[in-house]
Structures are given as structure tokens and as C-alpha cells.
Design a protein around this motif. Structure first.
Motif, PDB file in Angstrom:
ATOM      1  N   ASP A 546     -35.203  20.784 -29.122  1.00 25.72           N
ATOM      2  CA  ASP A 546     -34.544  20.190 -27.959  1.00 25.72           C
ATOM      3  C   ASP A 546     -34.489  21.247 -26.859  1.00 25.72           C
ATOM      4  N   THR A 547     -35.242  21.022 -25.783  1.00 27.49           N
ATOM      5  CA  THR A 547     -35.310  22.005 -24.704  1.00 27.49           C
ATOM      6  C   THR A 547     -34.407  21.648 -23.527  1.00 27.49           C
ATOM      7  N   ASP A 548     -33.617  20.580 -23.640  1.00 28.11           N
ATOM      8  CA  ASP A 548     -32.712  20.212 -22.552  1.00 28.11           C
ATOM      9  C   ASP A 548     -31.625  21.271 -22.397  1.00 28.11           C
ATOM     10  N   ALA A 549     -31.407  21.726 -21.176  1.00 26.54           N
ATOM     11  CA  ALA A 549     -30.461  22.826 -20.940  1.00 26.54           C
ATOM     12  C   ALA A 549     -29.053  22.478 -21.396  1.00 26.54           C
ATOM     13  N   ILE A 550     -28.611  21.264 -21.147  1.00 33.40           N
ATOM     14  CA  ILE A 550     -27.226  20.897 -21.494  1.00 33.40           C
ATOM     15  C   ILE A 550     -27.078  20.732 -22.997  1.00 33.40           C
ATOM     16  N   GLU A 551     -28.080  20.152 -23.645  1.00 31.25           N
ATOM     17  CA  GLU A 551     -28.046  20.071 -25.105  1.00 31.25           C
ATOM     18  C   GLU A 551     -28.097  21.462 -25.729  1.00 31.25           C
ATOM     19  N   ARG A 552     -28.782  22.389 -25.081  1.00 29.59           N
ATOM     20  CA  ARG A 552     -28.910  23.745 -25.613  1.00 29.59           C
ATOM     21  C   ARG A 552     -27.588  24.522 -25.541  1.00 29.59           C
ATOM     22  N   LEU A 553     -26.655  24.129 -24.679  1.00 33.28           N
ATOM     23  CA  LEU A 553     -25.406  24.897 -24.551  1.00 33.28           C
ATOM     24  C   LEU A 553     -24.657  25.017 -25.876  1.00 33.28           C
ATOM     25  N   PRO A 554     -24.298  23.911 -26.558  1.00 31.21           N
ATOM     26  CA  PRO A 554     -23.620  24.076 -27.856  1.00 31.21           C
ATOM     27  C   PRO A 554     -24.526  24.620 -28.942  1.00 31.21           C
ATOM     28  N   ILE A 555     -25.843  24.341 -28.863  1.00 33.84           N
ATOM     29  CA  ILE A 555     -26.776  24.866 -29.865  1.00 33.84           C
ATOM     30  C   ILE A 555     -26.817  26.391 -29.790  1.00 33.84           C
ATOM     31  N   GLN A 556     -27.001  26.914 -28.584  1.00 32.45           N
ATOM     32  CA  GLN A 556     -27.116  28.366 -28.425  1.00 32.45           C
ATOM     33  C   GLN A 556     -25.771  29.059 -28.605  1.00 32.45           C
ATOM     34  N   SER A 557     -24.678  28.401 -28.226  1.00 30.18           N
ATOM     35  CA  SER A 557     -23.356  28.985 -28.455  1.00 30.18           C
ATOM     36  C   SER A 557     -23.079  29.107 -29.950  1.00 30.18           C
ATOM     37  N   GLY A 558     -23.395  28.044 -30.710  1.00 29.36           N
ATOM     38  CA  GLY A 558     -23.192  28.096 -32.155  1.00 29.36           C
ATOM     39  C   GLY A 558     -24.094  29.109 -32.830  1.00 29.36           C
ATOM     40  N   THR A 559     -25.365  29.137 -32.426  1.00 34.59           N
ATOM     41  CA  THR A 559     -26.293  30.105 -32.998  1.00 34.59           C
ATOM     42  C   THR A 559     -25.818  31.526 -32.753  1.00 34.59           C
ATOM     43  N   SER A 560     -25.285  31.767 -31.547  1.00 31.60           N
ATOM     44  CA  SER A 560     -24.846  33.118 -31.184  1.00 31.60           C
ATOM     45  C   SER A 560     -23.634  33.578 -31.968  1.00 31.60           C
ATOM     46  N   ARG A 582     -32.769  13.868 -19.456  1.00 28.69           N
ATOM     47  CA  ARG A 582     -31.814  14.354 -18.455  1.00 28.69           C
ATOM     48  C   ARG A 582     -32.526  15.132 -17.351  1.00 28.69           C
ATOM     49  N   ILE A 583     -32.011  15.019 -16.133  1.00 27.49           N
ATOM     50  CA  ILE A 583     -32.527  15.781 -14.999  1.00 27.49           C
ATOM     51  C   ILE A 583     -31.519  16.873 -14.654  1.00 27.49           C
ATOM     52  N   THR A 584     -31.953  18.100 -14.767  1.00 25.65           N
ATOM     53  CA  THR A 584     -31.108  19.269 -14.538  1.00 25.65           C
ATOM     54  C   THR A 584     -31.831  20.193 -13.568  1.00 25.65           C
ATOM     55  N   SER A 585     -31.082  20.867 -12.730  1.00 24.85           N
ATOM     56  CA  SER A 585     -31.703  21.740 -11.735  1.00 24.85           C
ATOM     57  C   SER A 585     -32.453  22.888 -12.400  1.00 24.85           C
ATOM     58  N   VAL A 592     -29.419  28.860 -18.529  1.00 26.65           N
ATOM     59  CA  VAL A 592     -29.257  28.596 -19.960  1.00 26.65           C
ATOM     60  C   VAL A 592     -30.357  29.276 -20.768  1.00 26.65           C
ATOM     61  N   ALA A 593     -31.594  29.220 -20.286  1.00 27.26           N
ATOM     62  CA  ALA A 593     -32.701  29.832 -21.025  1.00 27.26           C
ATOM     63  C   ALA A 593     -32.601  31.349 -21.059  1.00 27.26           C
ATOM     64  N   TYR A 713     -24.000  19.314 -14.178  1.00 27.41           N
ATOM     65  CA  TYR A 713     -24.903  20.326 -14.739  1.00 27.41           C
ATOM     66  C   TYR A 713     -25.112  21.493 -13.771  1.00 27.41           C
ATOM     67  N   ALA A 714     -24.018  21.966 -13.181  1.00 21.22           N
ATOM     68  CA  ALA A 714     -24.104  23.059 -12.210  1.00 21.22           C
ATOM     69  C   ALA A 714     -23.837  24.391 -12.900  1.00 21.22           C
ATOM     70  N   GLY A 715     -24.586  25.420 -12.509  1.00 19.46           N
ATOM     71  CA  GLY A 715     -24.421  26.732 -13.114  1.00 19.46           C
ATOM     72  C   GLY A 715     -24.301  27.837 -12.089  1.00 19.46           C
TER      73      GLY A 715
END
Length: 725
Positions: A546-560, A582-585, A592-593, A713-715
Motif C-alpha cells: 500500500d503506497t498511499d501516504a495516508i494509509e502509510r501513516l499508521p503502517i510506518q508508525s507501527g513499524t517504527s 485517494r488523491i494526496t498532494s 510521509v515517504a 491530508y496536509a503536511g
């Protein structure tokens, strides 16, 4: 390190800030009387003596009020008066299954020995090991508990060795790598769970009487549950509270249990999953368990992560790339899928080079007759027609653009439409007389078979010797079904799942030793095998498909929570996103990446001039901060319960530079943004943030101004630098 107390009946295992204390009772049972913040003590046996006795099975061993079921044991066995979940279950030649282990001897020595055939955490720093030997005198079986103390890393590892000294076979039905009993049950249990495309979401829930169980029966550590389990104080958060954790250095079927008994004690254990497992232990043979990592934190989850990250970077990852900054890459998968030719690949590579990207990765479809998922796995010869010539020629042309070259492989699988399968249909995992099940048009090769191992070593060695390849993405897109082996004997069929992993480790050991200059990245449909066992050989993992930035937030937080950022593959992909639409800027996708190793997975040739400039700027920015991100310390700045805002900070090794990132998922009407308070700074020092100069105390107590989101989805990202004033 290891201090002997109470006339050598107590083993005080000490690291910098943690103590683990084991004590031998007069009966010969080994107990765990303490695990937690480091103690300064010369006698600790009173902890066991002071345990009150409740009713039920008592007065055992001929001792008044002796109740094994209430004692915190290190290796509880099946068949005695402790009726909680055992850590060891053996079956003997006469059909009996009682094992009665008692203390026999110990050994303390400097250093740490390698576990045969399995990843083993080692270090050049000060390490001391204690081996505690237990014996069942009647059955002539010994069990060795091995604890190694990594003093400076604040980490302890444990493994177990079962040895059959009798003249008959012994069957291991269950053996865990670690068992620790707590004289309390007021804990929350923390774990990582999910599925394909949403791996490693952190979960926290209260313990209650009964057993909480995590496991994988899939032949891999799995997308669903990671081989990690923690018990935490009820009030534990990112920055405070005690947390006791286990992480298993293993890539196959595992089981972790937190069991609360009827007297409010908790048993925590982790090991190979006993489901569909048995091991025939012949006379004079030993069985070694994978090791577990035991980490305790008294300052919340951020300290827990800091300990794991440094320990894994410096002691687990054997690769020469472990502490080297990683290249920014472009992967062609979501740009082209199977539909590519040489012209398209070179066009993508040229755009990547123009953006400052350093590594081009050719994904699935380059070999055999592979133009979809139905064919050619196992035939690792380049498709010259599809590549417009030789693979060497393509690599050379991409190299002329200034890019290194990487390649995708899925060596553990085979397609029925392949030369390999036609030559060796007996090499797959299957049960004789039954039609093996296809999944994703592929079968799993039987890596318990040495011939299969040797084939993979030969094929991949030939490829890597011939071609100028800097990076390998090693995928596994199918779990194990039809569990059976044509190679193994009838009595060994339940050994298949573990022997498969041992076979995989053998292949990886040979290849990574033979090609140390190659950066290997593991993948199993994304994070389906993101575990310390794979990190030992491959210091980078594709975190999720899953390469979606918003989906990656909990994935990468948990992995970390456990795994260091330098191990996380994180890519900017196209919008609408290919998994969730999803459309993200581009800005937020980049933020996120940049939480891990930055890459791109989109068709750069289809971007506008403005978008290409944004990519180019992102690559420049990332190269300025990547050493901080990949080798610095991660500090999460928001609590995991706040699902709408994520913020994290990286601190450089010398604590002079900080990268701060913030993402808000959904905008809210009529709200005033709060400030983002930082952590890990020197309160009295001065720091520059943009044009403003602030003290560390200001930034940690008042914080940074957050912009008011005008869209979902603002960062935001800041670079904070320590200055002299």
C-alpha cells in the motif's frame, strides 16, 4: 553483566539500565524473580520466599505449601503441578509426555556463540552470556537456557537448546524461546496487527484472566501479526511508563502468549508455533530455538524504539549496508506493471536521473516468458526480446545515465508454466496423491530440500556474478498451503515449516556472504515477513504494498515501534493512489515517504513540468536530511490514539540537527491549530527554525506553530538546527 548471588543460586543479568534475575529453588526449579529497572542488590531470593500461597494444587514435591503453579518459572513443562500453558512439551519413546526439569549446572562466559543455521545477534561491544542447564534425569533430556547481556545496548537475548542424551528418539511438540512469569496482571498488551496493505498497526488492549494469543500459521511471520509482544503499564505512553517486550528473530510460524492465571499472575512467552509442528530429536542430537530479544523501557514507547533501533542497526543487521545511507530509488512497478519495453524503461530512467534519483529498480516481468502472473517463476533467465537485447546491455545504458541498477526476484516460488516445474514437479510443497493448490498461479518450492536450495544459490549467484546489480528486491507473494514434502521422511513431515525457514536462511547466508556489495531488500507482499530474522540478512524491507501516504501513516508508525527507519522502504506513488484511490498532494506524499528510505513508484514521464520540479526538490531535500533520518534517533511526537494527526522527529547522532514532520489527515471546520511540542532537545541550547531562533525549552514547552489546514491530508516539515549564541 552476570552477577552470581545467594551462593550461586541467583543469576543477576544486568545491562545498562535493566535487570533480569533468575533464582534456583532448593527443589531445582528455576524461577524468574524480577525483570525491570536495574537493581543494586546482593540478595534477591526473598522475593520467592515471600510469595503467599493460595489454594488448589499444593504440598507437591513433598513440601508443605509448595505450589509450583504460583511460582514465576523460566521453563515450565508439561505434566507437572503447574497447569498453566507450558513452555516445553516432549513425547518420549514409551508414549509418556511428562518432563520434570531440575537445575544441574551453569556456565558464564564473555561473548556469544552463533546459533547453528539461524540468524544470531552479535556485537563487538561488551557481551556476557550465562547458560543455565536443566535436566530430566529419568528421560535423559537436558534443556539449556541461554541469556546474553548486551550491556551498552540495554538489551538481553535468549534462546533454548534441547538435547536428547537417551538411546531413543524424543519428539518435541512445543518449545518456546522465552518464558517470563510476572507476579502481577495489571498490564495492557501491545502488539502489531493488520493485513496485506495495512500491516503493523499498533494495538493496545487490557489484559484479563485467560490467554491472549498472537500467532502465524502461514509459513511466514505474516501480514496479520508481527512476532512482537509487549506488556505495558496502564498509564504507559510515548514518553513514560514501563514496557516489557519480546521480539523473535525468526521469519516463520510463531506464537506469542500473555496468559493471566486465576491468581493474577501473567505468563509471557514466545517461540515457534506448536501448530503443525513436531521435531524428531534422535539420540545425541540437539534442537536450537530461534532467539528472542528482551527489551525493557521505563520511559515509554519512544525509549523502547530507541533501544530496538540502535540494537538492530549495530548488532542484528550483518550487512555492510546497515549503517550506510541508502540511495533514492525509482521502481517501475506502479509505473508500468508488466507492460514495458526497453524504450519505456530508458525513458523512465532518464527522467529519474534528471530528478537526482540514484537507483533504478526493474520489478517483475523481466525474465522467462513473464508478461503476467501466470508463468515463468523459477526461470531466472532474462527475456531478451522484451528487454530489447541483453540485460547487461540495459544495465549499461541505465548506468550511462548515472543510475545504479536493481532487480526484483521471487526465488521461493515456481509457476506451473515454467521450465523449472516441468523438470522438477517434485520440488514443490505438496502432499502425495492430492492436487496441490494454486495461489496467484504459483506453487511454493520446498526449501527443506537441499537440491532446491542449491538450485536457487546457483541461479542467483550466476545472475549476480554476470550482471552489474547493486540491489535485489526479494519478494514472497504466497503463503504455504498443502503442507507436505516429497523430500522429508514420513516422521519428519511436521518439521517442514521450520526446515523451510532454515533452508531459506541457508540460501540467504550464502548469497549475502558471496555478494556483500549488493543491497538486499526483503518483501513478502509488502510487510508480510518484516521481522528480525530477515533483517539479519536483508537490512531493508518493503514496508507495505500500500503506497498511499495516508494509509502509510499508521503502517510506518507501527513499524517504527521496533524496526529502525533505515530498514523501511517508503515510496511516493501516483494519484489517484492505485490501492485506495485517494488523491494526496505531492508535498504530503514526500513528507510521509521521507520517514524511511525514500523512493518513487510512479511514471515520471507522465508528470507535468511542475510536478517534476517538485520531485527534483524533494530528492535534493531528502539527500540533505537522509543521514539524520536513516541513522538518527526517531521520536514520535503524538500519541497513537490520535488517529487524525501524526508527528515525528529525527535527531542526528550528534544532536545538532532535527527533522520534524507533521501530517493532519482530515481538516476540521472552525478550529484553531494547536502548537507542536518537540522532544529530545537541550533545554538551554539555542536552535534555528527558519528565520526564528528559540531555546530548546521553548520548542519543547511551547512548540512550533502549525498552519491551519485548508484541505485534507496536509503536511508540514521543519529543519531545526542547533546554533551557538
Amino acid at each position: 553483566m552476570v552477577e552470581l548471588l545467594d551462593n550461586q543460586r541467583t543469576f543477576h543479568i544486568q545491562v545498562k539500565h535493566t535487570s533480569l534475575v533468575l533464582h534456583v529453588l532448593p527443589t531445582g526449579h528455576v524461577t524468574v524473580i524480577y525483570w525491570g529497572k536495574r537493581l543494586e542488590s546482593k540478595s534477591l531470593a526473598y522475593v520467592i520466599q515471600d510469595i503467599g500461597r493460595a489454594s488448589y494444587i499444593s504440598d507437591t514435591d513433598g513440601i508443605k505449601d509448595f505450589k509450583l503453579e504460583q511460582l514465576p518459572q523460566a521453563m515450565p513443562t508439561h505434566g507437572n503441578s503447574d497447569l498453566r500453558t507450558p513452555a516445553l512439551v516432549l513425547e518420549y519413546a514409551d508414549g509418556s509426555r511428562i518432563t520434570n526439569l531440575r537445575y544441574k549446572d551453569f556456565k558464564v562466559y564473555s561473548g556469544k556463540e552463533r546459533l547453528p543455521g539461524m540468524p544470531t545477534i552479535t556485537s563487538g561491544e561488551e557481551v556476557e552470556t550465562v547458560e543455565i542447564l536443566l535436566e530430566d534425569y529419568l528421560q535423559q533430556v537436558t534443556v539449556k537456557l541461554i541469556f546474553s547481556a548486551f550491556y551498552e545496548y540495554n538489551a538481553i537475548t535468549q534462546s533454548v537448546v534441547v538435547t536428547n542424551l537417551s538411546k531413543s528418539n524424543v519428539t518435541i511438540e512445543k518449545v518456546v524461546s522465552s518464558n517470563i512469569d510476572f507476579l502481577d496482571a495489571a498490564y495492557d498488551v501491545c502488539y502489531l496487527s493488520g493485513a496485506w496493505g495495512r500491516e503493523t498497526h499498533r494495538q493496545v488492549r487490557p489484559l484479563s484472566q485467560g490467554a491472549f494469543l498472537l500467532d502465524s500459521k502461514r509459513g511466514a511471520s505474516g501480514h496479520g501479526q508481527n512476532p512482537f509482544l509487549a506488556l505495558a503499564d496502564k498509564q504507559a505512553n510515548e514518553n513514560s511508563g514501563s514496557i516489557y517486550s519480546m521480539n523473535m528473530v525468526y521469519s516463520g510460524n510463531f506464537q506469542a502468549i500473555a496468559e493471566v492465571d486465576m491468581h493474577q499472575n501473567t505468563r509471557m512467552q514466545m517461540g515457534i508455533n506448536p501448530f503443525d509442528f513436531a521435531w524428531q530429536l534422535v539420540p545425541q542430537e540437539s534442537f536450537y530455538t530461534p532467539e528472542t530479544v528482551l527489551i525493557y523501557s521505563d520511559q515509554g514507547y519512544n525509549q523502547l524504539s530507541a533501544i530496538y533501533h540502535r540494537f538492530y542497526r549495530e548488532c542484528l543487521m550483518k550487512s555492510s549496508h546497515a549503517e550506510k545511507v541508502r540511495p533514492v530509488l525509482i521502481n517501475n512497478w506502479e509505473a508500468t506493471y508488466f507492460d514495458f519495453d526497453k524504450r519505456k524503461l530508458l525513458s523512465l530512467a532518464k527522467e529519474a536521473a534528471d530528478c537526482g534519483i540514484e537507483l533504478f529498480v526493474l520489478d517483475d516481468g523481466w525474465f522467462g516468458k513473464r508478461s503476467d502472473t501466470t508463468t515463468s517463476l523459477g526461470d531466472w533467465q532474462p527475456n531478451h526480446q522484451k528487454l530489447g537485447g541483453s540485460l547487461s546491455g540495459l544495465i549499461e545504458e541505465i548506468g550511462q545515465l548515472g543510475l545504479q541498477f536493481g532487480l526484483w526476484v521471487e526465488p521461493e516460488m515456481v509457476s506451473p508454466d515454467s521450465e523449472l516445474y516441468r523438470a522438477h514437479p517434485d520440488w514443490i510443497i505438496q502432499v502425495a496423491g492430492r492436487d496441490p493448490q494454486l495461489a496467484r498461479h504459483q506453487y511454493v518450492l520446498d526449501l527443506a530440500n537441499p537440491a532446491v536450495q542449491n538450485y536457487l544459490i546457483t541461479e542467483l549467484s550466476t545472475l549476480l556474478e554476470k550482471e552489474n546489480i547493486a540491489y535485489i528486491k526479494w519478494d514472497m507473494n504466497r503463503n504455504i498451503t498443502d503442507s507436505g514434502s516429497s523430500y522429508l521422511a514420513v516422521a519428519q513431515q511436521k518439521e517442514l515449516s521450520h526446515r523451510y525457514i532454515l533452508g531459506l536462511y541457508h540460501v540467504l547466508e550464502i548469497l549475502t556472504e558471496q555478494f556483500p556489495e549488493v543491497l538486499f531488500e526483503s518483501c513478502a507482499g509488502g510487510g508480510g515477513r518484516y521481522d528480525p530474522g530477515m533483517l539479519y540478512y536483508m537490512p531493508q524491507t518493503w514496508t507495505s504494498d500500500d503506497t498511499d501516504a495516508i494509509e502509510r501513516l499508521p503502517i510506518q508508525s507501527g513499524t517504527s515501534l521496533i524496526y529502525p527507519p533505515i530498514s523501511m522502504g517508503c515510496h511516493v506513488s501516483a494519484v489517484p493512489n492505485h490501492q485506495v484511490g485517494r488523491i494526496t498532494s505531492m508535498d504530503t506524499r514526500g513528507i510521509v515517504a521521507m520517514q524511511g528510505n525514500l523512493g518513487y513508484e510512479l511514471d515520471l514521464t507522465q508528470l507535468s513540468t511542475e510536478e517534476k520540479l517538485l520531485v527534483k526538490e524533494q530528492v535534493v531535500q531528502y539527500k540533505e536530511i537522509r543521514e539524520i533520518v536513516q541513522l538518527g534517533q526517531l521520536i514520535r511526537l503524538t500519541e497513537i490514539e490520535n488517529q487524525n494527526q501524526y508527528a515525528w522527529l529525527y535527531r542526528s547522532k550528534d544532536a545538532t540537527a532535527f527533522v520534524v514532520s507533521f501530517v493532519q489527515v482530515l481538516a476540521r471546520a472552525n478550529t484553531v491549530p494547536k502548537r507542536l511540542k518537540l522532544a529530545g532537545l537541550d533545554a538551554k541550547a539555542y536552535y534555528q527554525v527558519g528565520e526564528r531562533i528559540c531555546t530548546g525549552s521553548e520548542l519543547m514547552s511551547i512548540g512550533l506553530k502549525l498552519d491551519k489546514p485548508i484541505e485534507d491530508y496536509a503536511g508540514q516539515r521543519w529543519l531545526v538546527k542547533k546554533i551557538e549564541k
